[in-house]
Design an enzyme around this catalytic site. Structure first.
Site, PDB file in Angstrom:
ATOM      1  N   ASP A   1       0.651  -1.308  -0.070  1.00 39.53           N
ATOM      2  CA  ASP A   1       0.005  -0.065   0.059  1.00 39.53           C
ATOM      3  C   ASP A   1       0.749   1.190   0.129  1.00 39.53           C
ATOM      4  O   ASP A   1       0.738   2.220  -0.717  1.00 39.53           O
ATOM      5  CB  ASP A   1      -1.081  -0.008   1.371  1.00 39.53           C
ATOM      6  CG  ASP A   1      -1.755  -1.402   1.143  1.00 39.53           C
ATOM      7  OD1 ASP A   1      -1.696  -2.212   0.403  1.00 39.53           O
ATOM      8  OD2 ASP A   1      -2.916  -1.306   2.042  1.00 39.53           O
TER       9      ASP A   1
ATOM     10  N   GLU B   1       1.697  -9.348  11.629  1.00 46.29           N
ATOM     11  CA  GLU B   1       1.427  -9.179  10.076  1.00 46.29           C
ATOM     12  C   GLU B   1       2.720  -8.640   9.352  1.00 46.29           C
ATOM     13  O   GLU B   1       3.050  -9.067   8.217  1.00 46.29           O
ATOM     14  CB  GLU B   1       0.544  -7.702  10.071  1.00 46.29           C
ATOM     15  CG  GLU B   1       0.114  -7.365   8.778  1.00 46.29           C
ATOM     16  CD  GLU B   1      -0.689  -5.878   8.597  1.00 46.29           C
ATOM     17  OE1 GLU B   1      -0.949  -5.624   9.850  1.00 46.29           O
ATOM     18  OE2 GLU B   1      -1.382  -5.818   7.725  1.00 46.29           O
TER      19      GLU B   1
HETATM   20  C1  GLC Z   1      -2.806  -4.624   3.546  1.00 49.19           C
HETATM   21  C2  GLC Z   1      -1.899  -4.835   2.669  1.00 49.19           C
HETATM   22  C3  GLC Z   1      -2.452  -5.743   1.549  1.00 49.19           C
HETATM   23  C4  GLC Z   1      -2.915  -7.023   2.271  1.00 49.19           C
HETATM   24  C5  GLC Z   1      -4.301  -6.440   3.246  1.00 49.19           C
HETATM   25  C6  GLC Z   1      -4.897  -7.547   4.011  1.00 49.19           C
HETATM   26  O1  GLC Z   1      -3.758  -3.784   2.791  1.00 49.19           O
HETATM   27  O2  GLC Z   1      -1.067  -4.034   2.223  1.00 49.19           O
HETATM   28  O3  GLC Z   1      -1.230  -6.434   1.010  1.00 49.19           O
HETATM   29  O4  GLC Z   1      -3.672  -7.724   1.299  1.00 49.19           O
HETATM   30  O5  GLC Z   1      -3.690  -5.560   3.956  1.00 49.19           O
HETATM   31  O6  GLC Z   1      -4.030  -8.194   4.834  1.00 49.19           O
END
Ligand code: GLC
Length: 418
Positions: A161, A385
């Site tokens: 992101d 995460e």
């Molecule tokens: C964030 C991450 C993305 C992922 C999402 C859910 O947006 O950047 O890659 O898919 O979270 O984990």
């Protein structure tokens, strides 16, 4: 019970707990829906102990496929106030409420791995999904590959992101039409580990732009201020094409069309080679400029089957700078931030993909280092995460599906790779 077996149990429990009945959420509250590439990893994790449940994850993912072949990055299976922007902001009017963009296509690759765990069941299940996969890959080819490499229309489409890759391109986005909104993510996680307000305003402006175009890909291509060719999308797609071809061959399908996509994309990826950086890089398709971003996505080339040795020394040097590789951004840059999402932290899933590619290309020593680094991060700090690459501090959400999944399928000492 050994430490590894205890962690295996915890990982399986995380997948079970995050299962919302046919689809798995990335983690409770922070991400309460089905995310595209998270889901493919969930299937990879489930395939180590419940093969039917693994295939069901792909079924629910494709239940949200659009008529044009696109498989959305989020499927909003049920309303939930814990996340913004929800379906009312995206306004896609899809049969399953969804976002209007896609995400890195790792699904065919992880479906192949699921198939290989049990070819009899795999054959039955992929038979039903194969044409859907093909339509999604065709959509990428039609709507994202105009430069030769694969592009994104929103930073969220690359799955990274707030990567510095987009900083220069984001300047062209005008956020003045964005009405006041309340972020939900910063209520769940320390804001210093999340994207800034500057970034968020522009993410929402781009969602509004797509919505105003009725999510029409031709209009978006013509008028969007943001279009960046990116190594995550390019390399995961190239790899996915190869694995989809393999799956098609198992079914006796004619896979010539995929051969064409593979050769076009393998050639097109070359526009991402930044000779000054000695690495693959993102490239703003509006200005033609490189982002000058040395990221973990830069090292997905081996995973894509692109072996030219040019970036190996760059990777070796980068790994000397941190305790736990591969950082999502180079610590040499002033923009590096060890705990802020895609601007420094290390991600278990990226390590998995990078190491899979390195191992297949014969670079076993580095692949093993990445696997041991990832295992240690999880042993010491749980299924986070992402992690600080210097000291392993867990960051972002906890009890994370894809971290549990890659533990089971790859990082655990008990993992049997397929
Ligand atoms: C964030 C991450 C993305 C992922 C999402 C859910 O947006 O950047 O890659 O898919 O979270 O984990």
């Amino acid at each position: 019970m050994s430490e590894a077996q205890a962690l295996d149990d915890r990982a399986r429990k995380i997948l079970r707990d995050n299962d919302r009945g046919g689809h798995t959420v990335p983690t409770d509250r922070l991400y309460p829906y089905q995310w595209n590439w998270d889901s493919a990893f969930a299937a990879f994790g489930f395939s180590t102990f419940d093969i039917d449940r693994a295939w069901t994850e792909f079924d629910t993912l494709f239940s949200g496929q659009w008529a044009n072949g696109m498989v959305p990055h989020i499927l909003f299976h049920q309303p939930d106030d814990d996340y913004f922007p929800g379906p009312d902001v995206w306004c896609t009017h899809a049969a399953v409420p969804s976002s209007g963009i896609s995400q890195p296509p790792v699904a065919a690759t992880l479906a192949r791995k699921t198939y290989e765990r049990d070819p009899v069941i795999g054959r039955q299940r992929i038979r039903i999904l194969y044409d859907k996969f093909l339509a999604w890959h065709q959509w990428f080819n039609n709507h994202r590959c105009e430069s030769g490499a694969a592009a994104i229309t929103h930073p969220w489409e690359a799955g990274r992101d707030n990567a510095p890759d987009w900083d220069a391109a984001m300047v062209a986005i005008d956020p003045s039409g964005v009405a006041p909104y309340t972020r939900r993510d910063t209520g769940h996680v320390d804001p210093s580990m999340r994207p800034t307000k500057y970034d968020y305003d522009r993410y929402i402006a781009l969602v509004q732009f797509g919505r105003d175009q009725g999510w029409d890909e031709d209009k978006i291509l013509k008028d969007s201020p943001f279009r960046v060719a990116d190594p995550t999308t390019t390399f995961t797609l190239l790899r996915a094409h190869r694995d989809l071809k393999w799956l098609g061959d198992q079914l006796g399908e004619n896979t010539e069309i995929i051969d064409g996509w593979i050769s076009d994309l393998a050639q097109g990826a070359e526009i991402l080679w930044n000779a000054d950086l000695k690495s693959y890089d993102s490239r703003d398709l509006r200005s033609g400029n490189f982002a000058n971003s040395l990221s973990n996505a830069s090292f997905l080339s081996w995973y894509a089957g692109v072996e030219d040795g040019r970036s190996l020394a760059t990777l070796v040097e980068l790994l000397k700078k941190v305790k736990y590789g591969v950082p999502s951004f180079s610590p040499d840059s002033a923009k590096f931030d060890a705990r802020r999402y895609w601007r420094g932290p290390v991600w278990a899933i990226m390590n998995t993909l990078i190491a899979m590619g390195l191992g297949e290309a014969g670079h076993h020593e580095i692949a093993t280092r990445l696997r041991l680094d990832t295992a240690e991060l999880i042993k010491l700090n749980g299924f986070a995460e992402y992690y600080d690459p210097y000291d392993g501090t867990p960051a972002g959400g906890g009890t994370f599906t894809w971290t549990a999944a890659v533990w089971l399928g790859w990082a655990s000492p008990t993992a049997k790779e397929v």
